[in-house]
Structures are given as structure tokens and as C-alpha cells.
Design a protein around this motif. Structure first.
Motif, PDB file in Angstrom:
ATOM      1  N   ILE A 311      -4.546  36.747  63.928  1.00  0.00           N
ATOM      2  CA  ILE A 311      -4.887  36.586  65.333  1.00  0.00           C
ATOM      3  C   ILE A 311      -6.411  36.602  65.448  1.00  0.00           C
ATOM      4  N   TRP A 312      -6.963  35.592  66.136  1.00  0.00           N
ATOM      5  CA  TRP A 312      -8.405  35.444  66.276  1.00  0.00           C
ATOM      6  C   TRP A 312      -8.795  35.533  67.747  1.00  0.00           C
ATOM      7  N   ILE A 313      -9.993  36.067  68.028  1.00  0.00           N
ATOM      8  CA  ILE A 313     -10.539  36.067  69.379  1.00  0.00           C
ATOM      9  C   ILE A 313     -11.977  35.560  69.340  1.00  0.00           C
ATOM     10  N   TRP A 314     -12.454  35.084  70.492  1.00  0.00           N
ATOM     11  CA  TRP A 314     -13.843  34.638  70.665  1.00  0.00           C
ATOM     12  C   TRP A 314     -14.482  35.536  71.724  1.00  0.00           C
ATOM     13  N   PRO A 315     -15.256  36.553  71.319  1.00  0.00           N
ATOM     14  CA  PRO A 315     -15.804  37.500  72.291  1.00  0.00           C
ATOM     15  C   PRO A 315     -17.097  37.056  72.959  1.00  0.00           C
ATOM     16  N   GLY A 316     -17.661  35.912  72.568  1.00  0.00           N
ATOM     17  CA  GLY A 316     -18.952  35.486  73.086  1.00  0.00           C
ATOM     18  C   GLY A 316     -18.865  34.751  74.406  1.00  0.00           C
ATOM     19  N   ASP A 317     -20.025  34.502  75.005  1.00  0.00           N
ATOM     20  CA  ASP A 317     -20.112  33.791  76.276  1.00  0.00           C
ATOM     21  C   ASP A 317     -20.148  32.278  76.106  1.00  0.00           C
ATOM     22  N   ASP A 318     -20.586  31.801  74.939  1.00  0.00           N
ATOM     23  CA  ASP A 318     -20.608  30.357  74.702  1.00  0.00           C
ATOM     24  C   ASP A 318     -19.181  29.818  74.586  1.00  0.00           C
ATOM     25  N   PRO A 319     -18.983  28.526  74.867  1.00  0.00           N
ATOM     26  CA  PRO A 319     -17.651  27.938  74.673  1.00  0.00           C
ATOM     27  C   PRO A 319     -17.232  28.050  73.210  1.00  0.00           C
ATOM     28  N   PRO A 320     -15.970  28.400  72.949  1.00  0.00           N
ATOM     29  CA  PRO A 320     -15.537  28.557  71.555  1.00  0.00           C
ATOM     30  C   PRO A 320     -15.526  27.230  70.813  1.00  0.00           C
ATOM     31  N   THR A 321     -15.822  27.286  69.536  1.00  0.00           N
ATOM     32  CA  THR A 321     -15.763  26.087  68.695  1.00  0.00           C
ATOM     33  C   THR A 321     -14.312  25.650  68.530  1.00  0.00           C
ATOM     34  N   ALA A 322     -14.136  24.369  68.217  1.00  0.00           N
ATOM     35  CA  ALA A 322     -12.790  23.801  68.169  1.00  0.00           C
ATOM     36  C   ALA A 322     -12.003  24.246  66.941  1.00  0.00           C
ATOM     37  N   ASN A 323     -12.696  24.519  65.846  1.00  0.00           N
ATOM     38  CA  ASN A 323     -12.013  24.787  64.588  1.00  0.00           C
ATOM     39  C   ASN A 323     -12.203  26.228  64.149  1.00  0.00           C
ATOM     40  N   LEU A 324     -11.144  26.786  63.585  1.00  0.00           N
ATOM     41  CA  LEU A 324     -11.200  28.115  63.004  1.00  0.00           C
ATOM     42  C   LEU A 324     -11.309  27.980  61.492  1.00  0.00           C
ATOM     43  N   PRO A 325     -12.078  28.834  60.839  1.00  0.00           N
ATOM     44  CA  PRO A 325     -12.149  28.766  59.378  1.00  0.00           C
ATOM     45  C   PRO A 325     -10.833  29.202  58.753  1.00  0.00           C
ATOM     46  N   SER A 326     -10.535  28.681  57.599  1.00  0.00           N
ATOM     47  CA  SER A 326      -9.328  29.072  56.876  1.00  0.00           C
ATOM     48  C   SER A 326      -9.644  30.259  55.969  1.00  0.00           C
ATOM     49  N   LEU A 327      -8.808  31.274  56.042  1.00  0.00           N
ATOM     50  CA  LEU A 327      -8.974  32.458  55.201  1.00  0.00           C
ATOM     51  C   LEU A 327      -7.803  32.634  54.237  1.00  0.00           C
ATOM     52  N   LEU A 328      -6.995  31.596  54.090  1.00  0.00           N
ATOM     53  CA  LEU A 328      -5.878  31.678  53.155  1.00  0.00           C
ATOM     54  C   LEU A 328      -6.381  31.800  51.720  1.00  0.00           C
ATOM     55  N   PRO A 329      -5.621  32.465  50.860  1.00  0.00           N
ATOM     56  CA  PRO A 329      -5.998  32.510  49.437  1.00  0.00           C
ATOM     57  C   PRO A 329      -5.883  31.130  48.818  1.00  0.00           C
ATOM     58  N   PRO A 330      -6.496  30.913  47.658  1.00  0.00           N
ATOM     59  CA  PRO A 330      -6.411  29.599  47.001  1.00  0.00           C
ATOM     60  C   PRO A 330      -4.970  29.228  46.667  1.00  0.00           C
ATOM     61  N   SER A 331      -4.772  27.961  46.371  1.00  0.00           N
ATOM     62  CA  SER A 331      -3.447  27.466  46.003  1.00  0.00           C
ATOM     63  C   SER A 331      -2.916  28.213  44.781  1.00  0.00           C
ATOM     64  N   GLY A 332      -1.646  28.536  44.815  1.00  0.00           N
ATOM     65  CA  GLY A 332      -1.017  29.243  43.701  1.00  0.00           C
ATOM     66  C   GLY A 332      -0.929  30.747  43.896  1.00  0.00           C
ATOM     67  N   PHE A 333      -1.563  31.266  44.952  1.00  0.00           N
ATOM     68  CA  PHE A 333      -1.524  32.697  45.240  1.00  0.00           C
ATOM     69  C   PHE A 333      -0.453  33.001  46.291  1.00  0.00           C
ATOM     70  N   GLN A 334       0.112  34.197  46.196  1.00  0.00           N
ATOM     71  CA  GLN A 334       1.018  34.699  47.214  1.00  0.00           C
ATOM     72  C   GLN A 334       0.451  35.983  47.798  1.00  0.00           C
ATOM     73  N   ILE A 335       0.565  36.126  49.120  1.00  0.00           N
ATOM     74  CA  ILE A 335       0.072  37.325  49.781  1.00  0.00           C
ATOM     75  C   ILE A 335       1.027  38.485  49.501  1.00  0.00           C
ATOM     76  N   HIS A 336       0.477  39.606  49.033  1.00  0.00           N
ATOM     77  CA  HIS A 336       1.292  40.772  48.695  1.00  0.00           C
ATOM     78  C   HIS A 336       1.059  41.953  49.630  1.00  0.00           C
ATOM     79  N   ALA A 337      -0.108  42.019  50.259  1.00  0.00           N
ATOM     80  CA  ALA A 337      -0.380  43.172  51.116  1.00  0.00           C
ATOM     81  C   ALA A 337      -1.352  42.781  52.226  1.00  0.00           C
ATOM     82  N   GLU A 338      -1.090  43.318  53.428  1.00  0.00           N
ATOM     83  CA  GLU A 338      -1.991  43.187  54.569  1.00  0.00           C
ATOM     84  C   GLU A 338      -2.139  44.566  55.196  1.00  0.00           C
ATOM     85  N   ILE A 339      -3.359  45.076  55.190  1.00  0.00           N
ATOM     86  CA  ILE A 339      -3.618  46.459  55.579  1.00  0.00           C
ATOM     87  C   ILE A 339      -4.735  46.494  56.615  1.00  0.00           C
ATOM     88  N   VAL A 340      -4.585  47.359  57.612  1.00  0.00           N
ATOM     89  CA  VAL A 340      -5.602  47.538  58.646  1.00  0.00           C
ATOM     90  C   VAL A 340      -6.043  48.992  58.643  1.00  0.00           C
TER      91      VAL A 340
END
Length: 530
Positions: A311-340
């Protein structure tokens, strides 16, 4: 940048000052390579790759004692050209000597020579081959030294980006040209000390730092009936899903009596205040006011988007950019843990720590760096203008991705056996994502994602997520006690970036990027060209 240091760091090899006649250890190769370096004798099909122009006639001529940066680059370019040419000549010498051996052992030639003559010729050739092989090793050393000089010169050039640009006042004579690395150590010790100024209380965040997309939660943690309260830039927000399942982010304060909304509940895609039951949609509009007439009331809402499990948010006053960066792992990887985790440390200090690997064998002795030896030299190698690179001697690739993300790929090897490899040489890898959300000036919301390109069965092991969290917390706690100590001293006026060294390169570049943001620079350093 110090011109003296540049001149010393890029001194021409002593071999460049010698006669063009190639004679080493009593072995003259002039029978194969002429006195001017030109190939003589019969050419073979493979000789074309060795037909490289002798660069010695193009040695740069620089006036004066010292070199400016452009002259230094020219000398560095020549240094590499010479090393390449010399290495080719050395390899060619070996190949031609091997061909001579074949000719001596030719059955037709043996008919006209005695055994004694053959033995003598082979012994001479064997001795010449040994000398030639030694010359190849010398060429390898020269190339390594030349590359080290280039890397060091890059460090000197990058130092110009720092505030302190004073040069040395003492007069230092130009060193004798040499291919040894001892001059690099001498020059480094003579360099003026440069520092960043990161001290005192953290200043209020600049509005430009808010004009980015920020990941704030993992999609798996946001169910249809749950809320995720967060702080971002010292303001309270709450994330929940609307009627259509899309996420929204509204201020975590009821418009009626300032009650925290996250203490309430979700009712048909609206967040309900626990105090008087006012209900708000994901755009912040109050759609229900029990026991009174509905008024036109709206609370602040931020642009909110869901992509690739975050989940992403845009906290600034400027208009948000159209594209979000990808943070997925490289090809061939599987996600095993997500911790906050919520951490009591300013997000910049945490990023400084994550962008530094040189501390691992001293800090993480009970976790992942247990058994690691302490290298004689740790370097972070990166393009001249970039926020990514790889560690030497560790098989780890790393990138800082604005505004607050660190991505790393680690080659898995046996404990204590990491040196001398890179990630491409490792068959198995661990990929990490760290998101350091600035909750406040002394608090960070850390999102950690761990992925593997092996052992997919681990995803199905019962309660494995608790094991991953235990290990992540154990590693983090090793860092946290140190970073909290830094923060305490920084707030009291100590400069946590008082004396950066070569392996601090990525952390320094992050700080320069952030300084440019807060100073309102129109063009940010290390931006990727479009």
C-alpha cells in the motif's frame, strides 16, 4: 579535489619509462617482438587479436608539477591502454613460444637433430616460458593497480560534492612514478579531512521530501475489516479498505471531537469513529452522523494506491506522479516473509546503517556475520553517478532507491566464506527490501520483505513466519543499540558523519541526495538520466 593527490594516485608505471626493447631477466623476446614492439615473424590466424597499436608513442605530456582532473583522466586512460597492450604482448609471447615447442617436437625436425640438441632447445624454451608466464602475472598486477587508481580517482572526484573543498597547504613534491600501491596509501593519508554535517536536533522535514510515493503497509496486513494506523511526517493517518476493496488513507482524527479513528471499526467500507459513530469513506467524506442531521464534513485524505503487494501513499502537496516504482524481488525469487516494526530512531540514521556493510563483522557477531573474517579492505563499487553498486569482498549488491528504500541481493555461501565472490558466482541468493518510513523526527516505521531463490518448501513450514521475525528482530537489535547511541549523541551536537571513509560511499551519496532535497535543488544528484 587535491591535484597533488590525483597526480600521485595516477602515477605512470615505471615500466613506461624503460626502453621499448623488451628484455626481462636475461630473456630477450626481440626474436618474437621487435625493438619497437612490432610483431615480427610468421603471422598466424590468431595474431589479429594482438595487433593493438603500441600506446607508448602517445604518452600524455603534462606541464607543471600537478595534474588537474582532466589531465588525470587522460593519464588514467593511457595507463589502462598501456596495461592492455602489454598484457597482449605477454600472452602473445607465450603462444609463440608454445608454437616453437611444437616445432622442436615435430617428428620431421627430430630426424635432423640429436637427442642432446633437442633436450637443450626444450630446456631453453622451458626457461623462456617460465619467464613469460611471470611477465603475465606482472601484467595482471599492473592492471589491478591501474583499476585501483581509477577507483580511487573516482572517490576523489566524488569528494568534490562535499562541502569542504579546501586543499592542503603544505607543499608536497611529486612522487616517483611507480606501479606499487604504497603511493595510494601515502596520498590518502595526506588528503584533507572532509565531512558531512549531520548533528543536532533533526530539523522539520522539508516539504519536497514529502513529494514521493511512500510504501506504508503490506497488502496482506490490510483485510476488509481491519485498519492500519500509521504516522507519516509527524501526522497520524489510518489506512482501510473501501466498499470496492480499494485502500484509502485518511487522517486518524475525527472531525467531531478529535478522537482517534483507528480505535473504531469498519462498517460497509467506512471507518466508524468509536466516540459518536461518525463514518468516513476512503476519500475522507463523512457519510453518516448518527443522532443528528448530516452535515457536509470532510477530513483530509491522501492519494493511496495498491501495487505488487504493498500500500502506497503520497503525503506531499504536489500532484502525485503517474507511476509507482516496482519493489518486487528479481525474477526467480519467492517472497517468504513480510515484517513491520516501529523503531525509536530517525529514519535517516536507520538508512545510514542499512547502507553500510563494513560494520557487519563487528556488530553482527551473533547472527548472520558470525564467523566472518575482517577484510583488510572493504569497498563499495558503484558507477560515478548512481545510488547502487556492489560490495567487495562480500557477494552483496545494494541500492538506495529514493526516497527511503534499500534493496539488496546477497549471495548465500558458507558462514565465514564470503570473501572473494560476487553474487553472480553464488548459486543461491537472499533478496531484502527495507522501507524506512519517516514517522516522526525520532521514529521510523520499518517494512521488511525477505525473498529467496531456493527452498520454496520453507513457505509451507508451520509457524515459519515467527522464526523469520525472531531472526530479523535479533539482527535489528544488534544495530539498534548502536544507532540509538548515535541518535542520543547527535541530538546533543555530535556529528554522526564527521569522518567518512571509502566504504561509506553509498551512505554519503544518500546524505548528499537528501541535502539537495532539503536545500531545494532543482536537479538532484545521482539521478538516473531519462
Amino acid at each position: 579535489m587535491s591535484a597533488i593527490a590525483t597526480a600521485a594516485a595516477l602515477s605512470i608505471p615505471t615500466s613506461l619509462c624503460r626502453s621499448s626493447k623488451v628484455v626481462r631477466g636475461g630473456f630477450a623476446v626481440s626474436a618474437i617482438i621487435g625493438e619497437e614492439g612490432e610483431l615480427v615473424g610468421r603471422k598466424n590466424l590468431w595474431t589479429t587479436i594482438f595487433e593493438v597499436e603500441d600506446p607508448r608513442s602517445k604518452v600524455p605530456h603534462c606541464k607543471g608539477k600537478f595534474l588537474d582532473v582532466y589531465q588525470a583522466l587522460e593519464v588514467a586512460r593511457y595507463d589502462i591502454q598501456y596495461c592492455d597492450w602489454k598484457a597482449r604482448q605477454d600472452v602473445l609471447t607465450i603462444m609463440l613460444l608454445h608454437e616453437k615447442v611444437v616445432q622442436v617436437l615435430n617428428p620431421l625436425a627430430r630426424e635432423y637433430k640429436s637427442i642432446g640438441t633437442l633436450k637443450k632447445e626444450l630446456a631453453e624454451l622451458q626457461e623462456e616460458l617460465a619467464v613469460a608466464h611471470n611477465q603475465v602475472h606482472i601484467s595482471e598486477a599492473r592492471i589491478s593497480t591501474a583499476l585501483d587508481k581509477l577507483a580511487y580517482m573516482e572517490t576523489l572526484v566524488n569528494d568534490r560534492l562535499l562541502q569542504d573543498s579546501n586543499t592542503m597547504e603544505s607543499n608536497v613534491s611529486t612522487p616517483t612514478p611507480s606501479t606499487s600501491t604504497e603511493f595510494l596509501d601515502t596520498v590518502k593519508s595526506r588528503q584533507p579531512r572532509r565531512s558531512l554535517n549531520v548533528s543536532g536536533p533533526v530539523q522539520p522535514y522539508h516539504s519536497r521530501l514529502k513529494n514521493f510515493w511512500y510504501p506504508v503497509a503490506f497488502s496482506a496486513d490490510l483485510k476488509d475489516d481491519t485498519m492500519v494506523p500509521i504516522d507519516c511526517f509527524e501526522e497520524p493517518w489510518v489506512i482501510f479498505r473501501g466498499k470496492d476493496g480499494k485502500p484509502g488513507c485518511v487522517q486518524n482524527t475525527c472531525a467531531h471531537r478529535a478522537c482517534p479513528l483507528h480505535l473504531g471499526s469498519i462498517n460497509e467500507g467506512r471507518i466508524q469513529c468509536p466516540y459518536h459513530g461518525w463514518e468516513y469513506s476512503i476519500d475522507g467524506k463523512c457519510e453518516k452522523m448518527p443522532s443528528t442531521r448530516l452535515l457536509n464534513v470532510k477530513i483530509r485524505a491522501l492519494p493511496c494506491f495498491e501495487q505488487e503487494g504493498m500500500i502506497w501513499i503520497w503525503p506531499g502537496d504536489d500532484p502525485p506522479t503517474a507511476n509507482l516504482p516496482s519493489l518486487l524481488p528479481p525474477s526467480g525469487f519467492q517472497i517468504h516473509a513480510e515484517i513491520v516494526m516501529e523503531l525509536p530512531v530517525e529514519h535517516g540514521l536507520l538508512l545510514d546503517n542499512l547502507l553500510d556493510l563494513a560494520h557487519a563483522p563487528f556488530t553482527h557477531t551473533s547472527t548472520f556475520a558470525k564467523g566472518w573474517s575482517v577484510p583488510s579492505l572493504v569497498k563499495f563499487l558503484t558507477p560515478a553517478s548512481g545510488l547502487q553498486g556492489y560490495w567487495d569482498p562480500y557477494p552483496i549488491d545494494m541500492e538506495f532507491r529514493p526516497p527511503c528504500m534499500v534493496l539488496s541481493t546477497i549471495g548465500i555461501s558458507k558462514p565465514g566464506k564470503l570473501e572473494g565472490q560476487n553474487t553472480k558466482e553464488c548459486s543461491t541468493h537472499l533478496h531484502q527490501l527495507h522501507v524506512c518510513l519517516p514517522s516522526s523526527r525520532q521514529k521510523t516505521r520499518l517494512l521488511y520483505r525477505m525473498s529467496l531463490d531456493f527452498a520454496p518448501v520453507l513457505k509451507h513450514v508451520p509457524f515459519i513466519q515467527y522464526l523469520w521475525r525472531h531472526f530479523a528482530e535479533k539482527v535489528l537489535n544488534e544495530d539498534l543499540k548502536l544507532v540509538l547511541g548515535q541518535q542520543e549523541r547527535m541530538l546533543n551536537g555530535a556529528n554522526v558523519w564527521n569522518w567518512p571513509v571509502s566504504y561509506d560511499k553509498l551512505g554519503v551519496r544518500y546524505r548528499l541526495w537528501r541535502d539537495a532535497i532539503e536545500q531545494g535543488s532543482k536537479r538532484l544528484p545521482f539521478e538516473k538520466s531519462a
